[in-house]
Design a protein around this motif. Structure first.
Motif, mmCIF file in Angstrom:
data_model
loop_
_atom_site.group_PDB
_atom_site.id
_atom_site.type_symbol
_atom_site.label_atom_id
_atom_site.label_comp_id
_atom_site.label_asym_id
_atom_site.label_seq_id
_atom_site.Cartn_x
_atom_site.Cartn_y
_atom_site.Cartn_z
ATOM 1 N N ARG A 1 -4.063 1.596 -13.530
ATOM 2 C CA ARG A 1 -5.088 1.904 -12.533
ATOM 3 C C ARG A 1 -4.693 1.395 -11.155
ATOM 4 N N VAL A 2 -4.781 2.281 -10.165
ATOM 5 C CA VAL A 2 -4.659 1.900 -8.761
ATOM 6 C C VAL A 2 -6.056 2.004 -8.168
ATOM 7 N N ASP A 3 -6.585 0.876 -7.658
ATOM 8 C CA ASP A 3 -8.012 0.779 -7.360
ATOM 9 C C ASP A 3 -8.237 0.276 -5.935
ATOM 10 N N SER A 4 -8.729 1.168 -5.080
ATOM 11 C CA SER A 4 -9.089 0.795 -3.705
ATOM 12 C C SER A 4 -10.528 0.286 -3.688
ATOM 13 N N TYR A 5 -10.805 -0.690 -4.483
ATOM 14 C CA TYR A 5 -12.175 -1.127 -4.781
ATOM 15 C C TYR A 5 -12.962 -1.507 -3.525
ATOM 16 N N ASP A 6 -12.422 -2.419 -2.736
ATOM 17 C CA ASP A 6 -13.126 -2.906 -1.553
ATOM 18 C C ASP A 6 -12.459 -2.519 -0.250
ATOM 19 N N SER A 7 -11.286 -1.906 -0.302
ATOM 20 C CA SER A 7 -10.596 -1.454 0.909
ATOM 21 C C SER A 7 -9.485 -0.498 0.513
ATOM 22 N N ALA A 8 -9.018 0.271 1.474
ATOM 23 C CA ALA A 8 -7.961 1.253 1.217
ATOM 24 C C ALA A 8 -6.686 0.573 0.733
ATOM 25 N N VAL A 9 -5.979 1.263 -0.141
ATOM 26 C CA VAL A 9 -4.654 0.798 -0.565
ATOM 27 C C VAL A 9 -3.646 1.349 0.433
ATOM 28 N N ASN A 10 -3.112 0.467 1.281
ATOM 29 C CA ASN A 10 -2.146 0.864 2.303
ATOM 30 C C ASN A 10 -0.736 0.399 1.978
ATOM 31 N N ALA A 11 -0.594 -0.453 0.986
ATOM 32 C CA ALA A 11 0.735 -0.871 0.562
ATOM 33 C C ALA A 11 1.480 0.315 -0.043
ATOM 34 N N THR A 12 2.794 0.224 -0.107
ATOM 35 C CA THR A 12 3.592 1.183 -0.868
ATOM 36 C C THR A 12 3.590 0.750 -2.325
ATOM 37 N N VAL A 13 3.109 1.621 -3.198
ATOM 38 C CA VAL A 13 3.024 1.298 -4.624
ATOM 39 C C VAL A 13 4.009 2.188 -5.366
ATOM 40 N N ASN A 14 5.054 1.586 -5.891
ATOM 41 C CA ASN A 14 6.081 2.316 -6.639
ATOM 42 C C ASN A 14 5.899 2.055 -8.130
ATOM 43 N N ILE A 15 5.546 3.104 -8.869
ATOM 44 C CA ILE A 15 5.335 3.011 -10.318
ATOM 45 C C ILE A 15 6.447 3.794 -10.985
ATOM 46 N N THR A 16 7.389 3.102 -11.612
ATOM 47 C CA THR A 16 8.587 3.751 -12.130
ATOM 48 C C THR A 16 8.835 3.365 -13.584
ATOM 49 N N ASN A 17 9.468 4.309 -14.311
ATOM 50 C CA ASN A 17 9.951 4.055 -15.676
ATOM 51 C C ASN A 17 8.861 3.497 -16.589
ATOM 52 N N THR A 18 7.729 4.181 -16.610
ATOM 53 C CA THR A 18 6.568 3.727 -17.374
ATOM 54 C C THR A 18 6.447 4.528 -18.667
ATOM 55 N N THR A 19 6.083 3.844 -19.741
ATOM 56 C CA THR A 19 5.749 4.510 -20.996
ATOM 57 C C THR A 19 4.282 4.236 -21.316
#
Length: 720
Positions: A454-472
């Motif tokens: 889960r990527v969750d902008s709960y209380d503010s925008a997600v402005n970071a770079t989020v790299n999700i790689t090689n996931t099972t």
């Protein structure tokens, strides 16, 4: 960390079937999880005279908290017999007994009863946290360990037999424990300062004196049981070392509690076992509470029955936490509570946490350049496996997370702040090489599910770079990847790249997008998708769009869920856990028309007080439900709200069926059905033998009580 309430559309928890599996990371990538000194065997795979329970994903059930969502229940005199998978001389058992009870398990090796028994108790289980929205009684399982006093080999048999109480056995860990280590030269033994290895006397002052005497050196904790009645503080520039976590055992619910340290603290190779039987967040009932100081380490520890394993605040720069077992905590396993710099948490095993197993929470100051790597996490029962709440340049690599329960994803990357001042996600957040098995859960506050990741902008925008790689992602009961603004504000979740994922057997969708934002997907390959590839319905309505960019190499998840007024339910890819269940409950429903808020999904939401009402004064009107797969339906139960405010009426209904959703045939011709509050306001429709349909349609051509078709529930059953 616990979650707060968010209002969202309703959905229904569906219990799914789950099998055991060996999860592997994508090819050409490091294996996920910790290298462990033991091998686990699930009780449901062993031979037994007891009863197998589960699988079940329903919050509050015993099986839902079990590894693999299955276990074996033993009545007194019943047994479960394991085939030993490796050379071993010790066993640890995850078990549950009814609330308020205790007892023992007799242990048999190759048919011979040994003199030692395994004590079992409910003392540390059945935790209530009523102040946490959505929580129910939880934490049903506990762990008990035993040195067998003999060596067994692969293929030998070890049986556990209940004596005087019901015991549910979940999993057994078999281990070859090395001999106790000897005292390091030049070290100061706690027994030389008066510590009592029998556990009868209070050894607190002896530990303090040994720490004071060993500055710059080693405090030695010989084999034995040591009771501390208050916490240690002022710990710095010292190593606390035991003979091994099966031999040197410290009994205390508060081991180290200090707000600062000059550092150089090394804690290794013993057990700290507490007596925490409830969760009181104002109490520092933790193995470590506060700071160990820069350049410290924790390794080879067995930490059990605490509120939190390590709640770390202040300066813990470059701390290394590795090769530990953290079991049966009533809250987090470990929480980097702000200001963590260069912390490495790696190769640990965590089981049965009452909150996030591993968390970083950037309160007061950002956690920076810190990582969770190669950890194995099983059965967090009230939150996430791994949670990153804010922080800068954080990494989550090569972890194995399984069997999350209520309020939790396998991994959460979140801007939920809980308190201020909070440092939101910044820089690059790296989520690489993780394996998530049976993760994601129904959130009772949202009344809809949380995804495995889960990527969750709960209380503010997600402005970071989020790299999700090689996931099972394997056997998620709901979705694989969720993008949400959990506070209900619709803040964007953007700058996300998902690359190189293998998704197998999701209950609903691969991507669950519920807020505005964007993500690029490349080489994401899915099989066994339960409902559709994508749910793309940002909330609140009209807040913006979520853009999915196809980076190429994606397969198996191209379809999109069409109806944002209903939640996709786990689909036909999951075995039916109950052949007597209502096949229509929670399934996608449509209609030729609806009046105001009385939408088609209200007739399959499990609530007899809500209802579908067709467009008024426009007969005939049809209501249709997709059962997910072709079924031999033999009986329908049609309901209206039970309130006496609903006057008796007759609706004229034709039942039709289809296997493909386009060509319908009549199953039961036009018939008048009486609905009367005096008899429950229900009508039963018998379908002829040989009926086979996936799409069930009810066409209403008349209603003596209102100029519209009306159903509060439509239930479909296999049994006549």
């Amino acid at each position: 960390m616990h979650r707060t309430v968010r209002g969202m559309p309703s959905a229904v928890v569906v219990a799914l079937s789950a099998g055991l599996l060996t999860a592997t990371a994508p090819a050409a990538h490091a294996a996920s999880g910790a290298t462990l000194p033991f091998t686990s065997v699930e009780a449901e795979s062993a031979s037994t005279t007891g009863t197998r329970i589960g699988p079940d994903y329903t919050q509050g059930t015993l099986a839902s908290e079990a590894s693999g969502r299955q276990a074996v229940r033993l009545a007194p005199g019943q047994r479960v017999e394991f085939t030993v998978p490796r050379a071993a001389n010790a066993v640890n058992v995850s078990y549950s007994v009814p609330d308020g009870q205790s007892g023992t398990l007799d242990v048999y090796v190759n048919g011979q009863k040994i003199t030692k028994t395994l004590a079992v108790t409910s003392k540390y289980s059945y935790i209530d946290t009523g102040w946490i929205p959505g929580a129910k009684t939880h934490h049903f399982f506990d762990n008990a360990r035993l040195l067998l006093g003999q060596n067994v080999q692969a293929g030998d048999k070890i049986a556990l037999q209940s004596t005087g109480t019901q015991v549910t056995v979940d999993v057994a860990d078999f281990e070859q424990v090395a001999a106790a280590a000897g005292q390091p030269a030049g070290s100061v033994s706690v027994t030389s300062k008066g510590a009592d290895p029998s556990g009868n006397g209070d050894s607190t002052q002896a530990f303090r004196d040994a720490i004071s005497a060993a500055q710059g050196g080693v405090v030695w904790i010989p084999p034995g049981d040591y009771r501390l009645t208050s916490s240690l503080s002022g710990v710095q520039n010292v190593t606390l070392q035991g003979a091994g976590s099966w031999y040197s055992v410290v009994h205390t619910s508060r081991f180290i509690d200090q707000s600062s340290s000059s550092g150089g603290v090394h804690i290794k190779d013993f057990a700290v076992i507490g007596e925490v039987t409830e969760r009181v967040d104002s109490n520092p009932d933790n193995f470590v509470n506060g700071s160990l100081g820069p350049g410290s380490s924790v390794s080879g520890m067995w930490i059990q029955h605490m509120k939190v394993g390590l709640w770390l605040m202040g300066n813990n720069d470059n701390l290394v936490v590795e090769n530990n077992r953290i079991l049966d905590t009533t809250a987090d396993g470990l929480n980097l509570n702000g200001n963590a710099r260069g912390v490495r948490v790696r190769n640990n095993f965590l089981r049965n946490q009452g909150d996030d197993s591993l968390a970083m929470w950037s309160l007061y100051s950002a956690d920076t350049d810190s990582s969770f790597e190669n950890n194995t996490i099983s059965q967090p029962n009230l939150a996430n496996g791994i949670a990153i709440y804010g922080g800068t340049d954080i990494a989550v690599r090569n972890n194995l997370v399984s069997d999350t329960n209520a309020l939790g994803s396998g991994i959460a990357i979140s801007n939920q702040k809980f308190l201020d001042p909070f440092s939101p996600l910044a820089g690059t957040i790296t989520v690489d090489g993780n394996t998530l098995v049976r993760t994601g859960a129904m959130n009772p506050n949202w009344n809809h599910p949380m995804g495995a990741l889960r990527v969750d902008s709960y209380d503010s925008a997600v402005n970071a770079t989020v790299n999700i790689t090689n996931t099972t992602v394997t056997d998620s009961p709901y979705s694989a990847f969720e993008f949400v603004s959990g506070g209900g504000h619709g803040y964007p979740a953007g700058n996300v790249i998902v690359s190189g994922a293998t998704v197998k057997n999701t209950g609903t969708v691969v991507v669950q997008a519920e807020t505005q934002g964007s993500a690029k997907f490349s080489n994401v390959q899915a099989t066994g998708v339960g409902a559709a590839g994508v749910y793309n319905c940002p909330y609140p309505s009209g807040s913006g769009t979520f853009t999915l960019t196809d980076g190429g190499g994606n397969s198996g998840w191209s379809s999109t869920w069409a109806d944002c007024s209903t939640w996709p339910q786990p689909g036909q890819g999951n075995p039916d856990p109950d052949p007597n269940r209502n096949l229509a409950k929670g399934r996608p429903a449509t209609a030729t028309g609806s009046q105001d808020v009385y939408t088609p999904g209200k007739a399959v939401d499990g609530d007899a007080n809500s209802y579908w009402e067709s467009t008024n004064n426009a007969f005939p009107q049809s209501w249709t439900v997709d059962l997910g797969s072709t079924q031999a339906v033999r009986r329908l139960v049609l309901k209206l709200p039970p309130s006496t405010a609903w006057g008796a009426r007759t609706q004229t209904i034709t039942v039709l069926g289809s296997t493909d959703g386009s060509t319908y045939s009549t199953v039961v011709g036009s018939t008048g059905y009486r609905f009367d509050p005096a008899t429950g306001n229900t009508a039963t429709v018998s379908l002829p033998a040989g009926t086979s349909l996936r799409h069930l349609r009810l066409t209403v051509s008349a209603n003596t009580g209102w100029p519209a078709g009306q159903f509060s529930e439509v239930e479909a059953y296999l049994a006549p």
